[in-house]
Motif scaffolding. Structure first.
Motif: not given
Length: 197
Positions: A50-54, A4-26
């Motif tokens: 491209i936003a995902k690569e950045y 659960q701890t690992f999946s929570g950490t992975a979820g937080a990392e995935r959320g941060a990555l999605e936020a970055l993708v959103n800022v970069l693409s928009n």
């Protein structure tokens, strides 16, 4: 419990990555597209990929959205001499510049200055470096300068710069080592007072 701890950490990392993708693409990539008209052909219109690569390059650096936005004026300035936008690694370096990492040009200028202008007895072998990053870049590349052509050496410096940028991003740049003072006893002192009876 560990899963659960690992999946929570992975979820937080995935959320941060999605936020970055959103800022970069928009926000960021449309600005880069305006500064660099050839970007549309280069990116082939696939802004999300491209936003995902950045975003992958920026993930885990501790770079804020504000830091990313600060790179846009640098990108606009660069557009005066470059036809294409910075690739994801170059953009990563630009974001690191906003948080204090020196540029490659600044490093090269300082290395050259200290190699030629600050040489000799007035410093008695001590060079005053602006920051540990430049010191370690010089330390990693100066030994190769004697047996490489200038273009080969500059290529080595660029490669070392990228490796040091990874360490800078991780907070692993070591401080500049202190010089140890050594005052060895002159050889003749060993014999002073011997043999006199």
């Amino acid at each position: 419990m560990q899963l659960q701890t690992f999946s929570g950490t992975a979820g937080a990392e995935r959320g941060a990555l999605e936020a970055l993708v959103n800022v970069l693409s928009n926000e960021v990539l449309p600005e880069l597209k305006a500064y660099y008209p050839k970007a549309e052909f280069h990116w082939r219109g696939d802004m999300l990929t491209i936003a995902k690569e950045y975003a992958r390059q920026l993930s885990g650096l501790g770079i804020t959205v504000g830091d990313i936005r600060k790179t846009l004026p640098m990108a606009k300035t660069r557009a005066a001499t470059e036809s294409y936008p910075p690739n994801p690694i170059e953009f990563r370096h630009m974001c690191l510049h906003t948080v204090g990492m020196p540029t490659l040009d600044e490093c090269m200028a300082e290395i050259e200055l200290l190699r030629t202008g600050e040489f000799g007895p007035k410093r008695q072998g001590q060079k005053i470096w602006s920051c540990p990053f430049v010191y370690w870049l010089s330390a990693n590349t100066s030994g190769s300068r004697a047996h490489m052509s200038d273009p080969q050496w500059r290529k080595l410096v660029k490669l070392s710069y990228s490796k040091l940028a990874d360490k800078f991003a991780a907070g692993e740049i070591q401080p500049i080592p202190r010089l140890l003072e050594s005052n060895p006893q002159p050889a003749y002192m060993k014999y002073m007072g011997k043999g006199a009876a």
